[in-house]
Scaffold this motif. Structure first.
Motif, PDB file in Angstrom:
ATOM      1  N   GLY A   1      23.148   7.495   5.285  1.00  0.00           N
ATOM      2  CA  GLY A   1      21.810   7.787   5.776  1.00  0.00           C
ATOM      3  C   GLY A   1      21.538   7.269   7.165  1.00  0.00           C
ATOM      4  O   GLY A   1      20.395   7.308   7.631  1.00  0.00           O
ATOM      5  N   ALA A   2      22.556   6.790   7.850  1.00  0.00           N
ATOM      6  CA  ALA A   2      22.368   6.188   9.165  1.00  0.00           C
ATOM      7  C   ALA A   2      21.958   7.231  10.208  1.00  0.00           C
ATOM      8  O   ALA A   2      22.363   8.400  10.136  1.00  0.00           O
ATOM      9  CB  ALA A   2      23.646   5.488   9.616  1.00  0.00           C
ATOM     10  N   LEU A   3      21.149   6.814  11.170  1.00  0.00           N
ATOM     11  CA  LEU A   3      20.813   7.619  12.338  1.00  0.00           C
ATOM     12  C   LEU A   3      21.689   7.118  13.480  1.00  0.00           C
ATOM     13  O   LEU A   3      21.583   5.951  13.887  1.00  0.00           O
ATOM     14  CB  LEU A   3      19.336   7.466  12.683  1.00  0.00           C
ATOM     15  CG  LEU A   3      18.845   8.198  13.941  1.00  0.00           C
ATOM     16  CD1 LEU A   3      18.977   9.705  13.785  1.00  0.00           C
ATOM     17  CD2 LEU A   3      17.399   7.814  14.258  1.00  0.00           C
ATOM     18  N   MET A   4      22.554   7.992  13.989  1.00  0.00           N
ATOM     19  CA  MET A   4      23.572   7.533  14.939  1.00  0.00           C
ATOM     20  C   MET A   4      23.671   8.443  16.157  1.00  0.00           C
ATOM     21  O   MET A   4      23.696   9.675  16.022  1.00  0.00           O
ATOM     22  CB  MET A   4      24.940   7.474  14.253  1.00  0.00           C
ATOM     23  CG  MET A   4      25.069   6.406  13.196  1.00  0.00           C
ATOM     24  SD  MET A   4      26.765   6.308  12.554  1.00  0.00           S
ATOM     25  CE  MET A   4      26.824   7.807  11.571  1.00  0.00           C
ATOM     26  N   GLN A   5      23.747   7.819  17.300  1.00  0.00           N
ATOM     27  CA  GLN A   5      24.093   8.551  18.511  1.00  0.00           C
ATOM     28  C   GLN A   5      25.534   9.031  18.422  1.00  0.00           C
ATOM     29  O   GLN A   5      26.356   8.471  17.698  1.00  0.00           O
ATOM     30  CB  GLN A   5      23.932   7.647  19.733  1.00  0.00           C
ATOM     31  CG  GLN A   5      22.510   7.180  19.981  1.00  0.00           C
ATOM     32  CD  GLN A   5      22.449   6.042  20.973  1.00  0.00           C
ATOM     33  OE1 GLN A   5      23.462   5.423  21.283  1.00  0.00           O
ATOM     34  NE2 GLN A   5      21.255   5.755  21.469  1.00  0.00           N
ATOM     35  N   GLY A   6      25.823  10.068  19.202  1.00  0.00           N
ATOM     36  CA  GLY A   6      27.163  10.633  19.178  1.00  0.00           C
ATOM     37  C   GLY A   6      28.112   9.950  20.138  1.00  0.00           C
ATOM     38  O   GLY A   6      27.755   9.037  20.879  1.00  0.00           O
ATOM     39  N   ASP A   7      29.329  10.420  20.120  1.00  0.00           N
ATOM     40  CA  ASP A   7      30.420   9.904  20.946  1.00  0.00           C
ATOM     41  C   ASP A   7      30.555  10.804  22.177  1.00  0.00           C
ATOM     42  O   ASP A   7      30.799  12.010  22.049  1.00  0.00           O
ATOM     43  CB  ASP A   7      31.703   9.910  20.120  1.00  0.00           C
ATOM     44  CG  ASP A   7      32.868   9.239  20.813  1.00  0.00           C
ATOM     45  OD1 ASP A   7      32.987   9.378  22.045  1.00  0.00           O
ATOM     46  OD2 ASP A   7      33.673   8.591  20.128  1.00  0.00           O
ATOM     47  N   ILE A   8      30.375  10.231  23.365  1.00  0.00           N
ATOM     48  CA  ILE A   8      30.442  11.021  24.592  1.00  0.00           C
ATOM     49  C   ILE A   8      31.832  11.611  24.788  1.00  0.00           C
ATOM     50  O   ILE A   8      31.977  12.722  25.317  1.00  0.00           O
ATOM     51  CB  ILE A   8      30.030  10.176  25.812  1.00  0.00           C
ATOM     52  CG1 ILE A   8      28.576   9.693  25.658  1.00  0.00           C
ATOM     53  CG2 ILE A   8      30.197  10.963  27.109  1.00  0.00           C
ATOM     54  CD1 ILE A   8      27.564  10.809  25.467  1.00  0.00           C
ATOM     55  N   PHE A   9      32.861  10.918  24.332  1.00  0.00           N
ATOM     56  CA  PHE A   9      34.208  11.469  24.467  1.00  0.00           C
ATOM     57  C   PHE A   9      34.394  12.683  23.551  1.00  0.00           C
ATOM     58  O   PHE A   9      35.075  13.643  23.906  1.00  0.00           O
ATOM     59  CB  PHE A   9      35.242  10.381  24.175  1.00  0.00           C
ATOM     60  CG  PHE A   9      35.183   9.245  25.164  1.00  0.00           C
ATOM     61  CD1 PHE A   9      35.614   9.417  26.463  1.00  0.00           C
ATOM     62  CD2 PHE A   9      34.665   8.014  24.807  1.00  0.00           C
ATOM     63  CE1 PHE A   9      35.548   8.393  27.395  1.00  0.00           C
ATOM     64  CE2 PHE A   9      34.592   6.978  25.710  1.00  0.00           C
ATOM     65  CZ  PHE A   9      35.035   7.161  27.014  1.00  0.00           C
TER      66      PHE A   9
ATOM     67  N   LEU B   1      21.520   3.488  15.099  1.00  0.00           N
ATOM     68  CA  LEU B   1      20.127   3.147  15.380  1.00  0.00           C
ATOM     69  C   LEU B   1      19.371   2.773  14.117  1.00  0.00           C
ATOM     70  O   LEU B   1      18.451   1.967  14.151  1.00  0.00           O
ATOM     71  CB  LEU B   1      19.425   4.317  16.067  1.00  0.00           C
ATOM     72  CG  LEU B   1      19.913   4.667  17.478  1.00  0.00           C
ATOM     73  CD1 LEU B   1      19.118   5.832  18.033  1.00  0.00           C
ATOM     74  CD2 LEU B   1      19.805   3.478  18.408  1.00  0.00           C
ATOM     75  N   ARG B   2      19.733   3.377  13.010  1.00  0.00           N
ATOM     76  CA  ARG B   2      19.085   3.056  11.745  1.00  0.00           C
ATOM     77  C   ARG B   2      20.121   3.150  10.629  1.00  0.00           C
ATOM     78  O   ARG B   2      20.823   4.152  10.507  1.00  0.00           O
ATOM     79  CB  ARG B   2      17.930   4.012  11.473  1.00  0.00           C
ATOM     80  CG  ARG B   2      17.093   3.592  10.256  1.00  0.00           C
ATOM     81  CD  ARG B   2      15.774   4.337  10.193  1.00  0.00           C
ATOM     82  NE  ARG B   2      15.966   5.761  10.063  1.00  0.00           N
ATOM     83  CZ  ARG B   2      15.302   6.687  10.754  1.00  0.00           C
ATOM     84  NH1 ARG B   2      14.416   6.307  11.660  1.00  0.00           N
ATOM     85  NH2 ARG B   2      15.506   7.970  10.572  1.00  0.00           N
ATOM     86  N   GLY B   3      20.234   2.094   9.823  1.00  0.00           N
ATOM     87  CA  GLY B   3      21.231   2.027   8.772  1.00  0.00           C
ATOM     88  C   GLY B   3      22.085   0.788   8.944  1.00  0.00           C
ATOM     89  O   GLY B   3      22.017   0.094   9.968  1.00  0.00           O
ATOM     90  N   GLU B   4      22.912   0.513   7.957  1.00  0.00           N
ATOM     91  CA  GLU B   4      23.732  -0.701   7.980  1.00  0.00           C
ATOM     92  C   GLU B   4      24.824  -0.625   9.039  1.00  0.00           C
ATOM     93  O   GLU B   4      24.989  -1.525   9.852  1.00  0.00           O
ATOM     94  CB  GLU B   4      24.351  -0.939   6.591  1.00  0.00           C
ATOM     95  CG  GLU B   4      23.340  -1.320   5.521  1.00  0.00           C
ATOM     96  CD  GLU B   4      22.662  -2.640   5.833  1.00  0.00           C
ATOM     97  OE1 GLU B   4      23.352  -3.546   6.351  1.00  0.00           O
ATOM     98  OE2 GLU B   4      21.451  -2.765   5.586  1.00  0.00           O
ATOM     99  N   ASP B   5      25.585   0.438   9.018  1.00  0.00           N
ATOM    100  CA  ASP B   5      26.673   0.624   9.985  1.00  0.00           C
ATOM    101  C   ASP B   5      27.075   2.094   9.937  1.00  0.00           C
ATOM    102  O   ASP B   5      26.406   2.918   9.296  1.00  0.00           O
ATOM    103  CB  ASP B   5      27.867  -0.302   9.698  1.00  0.00           C
ATOM    104  CG  ASP B   5      28.419  -0.136   8.276  1.00  0.00           C
ATOM    105  OD1 ASP B   5      28.368   0.992   7.737  1.00  0.00           O
ATOM    106  OD2 ASP B   5      28.900  -1.128   7.710  1.00  0.00           O
ATOM    107  N   SER B   6      28.167   2.429  10.602  1.00  0.00           N
ATOM    108  CA  SER B   6      28.564   3.836  10.710  1.00  0.00           C
ATOM    109  C   SER B   6      29.039   4.431   9.387  1.00  0.00           C
ATOM    110  O   SER B   6      29.202   5.651   9.281  1.00  0.00           O
ATOM    111  CB  SER B   6      29.664   3.992  11.765  1.00  0.00           C
ATOM    112  OG  SER B   6      30.812   3.250  11.398  1.00  0.00           O
ATOM    113  N   THR B   7      29.257   3.597   8.352  1.00  0.00           N
ATOM    114  CA  THR B   7      29.655   4.126   7.048  1.00  0.00           C
ATOM    115  C   THR B   7      28.454   4.468   6.170  1.00  0.00           C
ATOM    116  O   THR B   7      28.614   5.048   5.101  1.00  0.00           O
ATOM    117  CB  THR B   7      30.549   3.119   6.302  1.00  0.00           C
ATOM    118  OG1 THR B   7      29.777   1.931   6.006  1.00  0.00           O
ATOM    119  CG2 THR B   7      31.754   2.735   7.139  1.00  0.00           C
ATOM    120  N   ASP B   8      27.252   4.107   6.604  1.00  0.00           N
ATOM    121  CA  ASP B   8      26.037   4.372   5.839  1.00  0.00           C
ATOM    122  C   ASP B   8      25.726   5.873   5.910  1.00  0.00           C
ATOM    123  O   ASP B   8      25.504   6.406   7.000  1.00  0.00           O
ATOM    124  CB  ASP B   8      24.889   3.558   6.437  1.00  0.00           C
ATOM    125  CG  ASP B   8      23.590   3.698   5.664  1.00  0.00           C
ATOM    126  OD1 ASP B   8      23.462   4.653   4.867  1.00  0.00           O
ATOM    127  OD2 ASP B   8      22.688   2.864   5.870  1.00  0.00           O
TER     128      ASP B   8
END
Length: 278
Positions: A204-212, A195-202
């Motif tokens: 400082g990124a704001l990321m939703q989790g993995d439902i699995f 949601l916020r940041g360059e990609d999943s390697t950032d």
């Protein structure tokens, strides 16, 4: 014609008032120390209750407008309780303060428990017979409540929302939980998203989790040591997997439907059948 229009207007206004969530007979919300909540009551005896957490930018009143799941739950005798999230800045509606690593503006587990107890006292239902549910970020809030306080509610039923990254690594105890999600959900994808940041390697990124991952966590919490599901439903609106050989008193089920980021038609019927069958 004028009399007819007046009559139609009166009928419409009366219908709107009956369908609007307030605080029982009052059109205003119920107020407690930490916030407010809205209620709709079934006709006749209250069989149980659903405490429903609205999504991003929503409100408790908006969550209880007439729709498939609301109408179904009321018809089956359930009181509906919808608390208000914390207001966002600049009129962007309301949300919930729980995401890991972000500033906590309100103790949401304390607030939700207080809403449950206040509503049970006001409207005369058993506080031990309340299902906690929610949609989108409300589904995430439901998941965190299930993880942190699994005995606070009779069961948990998140829709289209799970953990955020960094994912939890442990929970307080076994749960009774039904997770529902859309196969084509692009707002809260099954794998999550940045949601916020360059990609999943950032970092400082704001990321939703993995439902699995969320489901894996619930299997571990519930001691479903065989890993694989024990029951499957492959007909009808929902594709379902259930884990039965787990800790005593626990329950875990996953329901997929072919749509996107919505509470699908038929969800309340499925969820309440699941809950009443526990």
């Amino acid at each position: 014609m004028t009399r007819l229009l007046a009559l139609l207007a009166a009928v419409w206004l009366g219908w709107t008032g009956a369908a609007t969530a307030g605080c029982g007979a009052s059109a205003d919300p119920c107020e407690i120390n930490l916030g407010a909540y809205h209620v709709r009551l079934p006709d006749g005896e209250i069989k149980g209750a659903i405490l429903y957490i609205h999504g991003y930018g929503g409100s408790g009143a908006g969550a209880l407008r007439p729709k498939d799941w609301v109408n179904t739950a009321l018809a089956r005798g359930y009181a509906l309780i919808a608390p208000d999230g914390i207001p966002y800045a600049e009129g962007r509606g309301r949300g919930w303060s729980f995401i890991p690593g972000r500033r906590i503006l309100r103790d949401e587990p304390v607030f939700l428990a207080a809403v449950r107890d206040d509503a049970a006292r006001r409207f005369g239902f058993d506080p031990d017979q309340v299902i906690l549910s929610g949609f989108s970020i409300g589904g995430s809030m439901t998941s965190y409540m299930a993880c942190q306080q699994p005995d606070a509610f009779a069961a948990y039923a998140p829709v289209a929302g799970g953990f955020w990254r960094p994912h939890p690594t442990e929970c307080a105890g076994a749960v009774r939980l039904l997770h529902t999600h859309g196969w084509t959900d692009g707002t809260v994808p099954l794998e999550g998203r940045v949601l916020r940041g360059e990609d999943s390697t950032d970092p400082g990124a704001l990321m939703q989790g993995d439902i699995f991952y969320t489901l894996r966590m619930w299997r571990e919490v519930n001691a479903c040591n065989q890993l694989r599901a024990d029951r499957f439903v492959t007909k009808g609106a929902f594709m379902r997997r259930a884990w039965d050989r787990c800790a005593d008193g626990s329950a875990l089920e996953f329901a997929l439907f072919p749509g996107g980021h919505v509470v699908p038609d038929g969800w309340a019927e499925m969820m309440l059948d699941w809950y009443e069958g526990l």
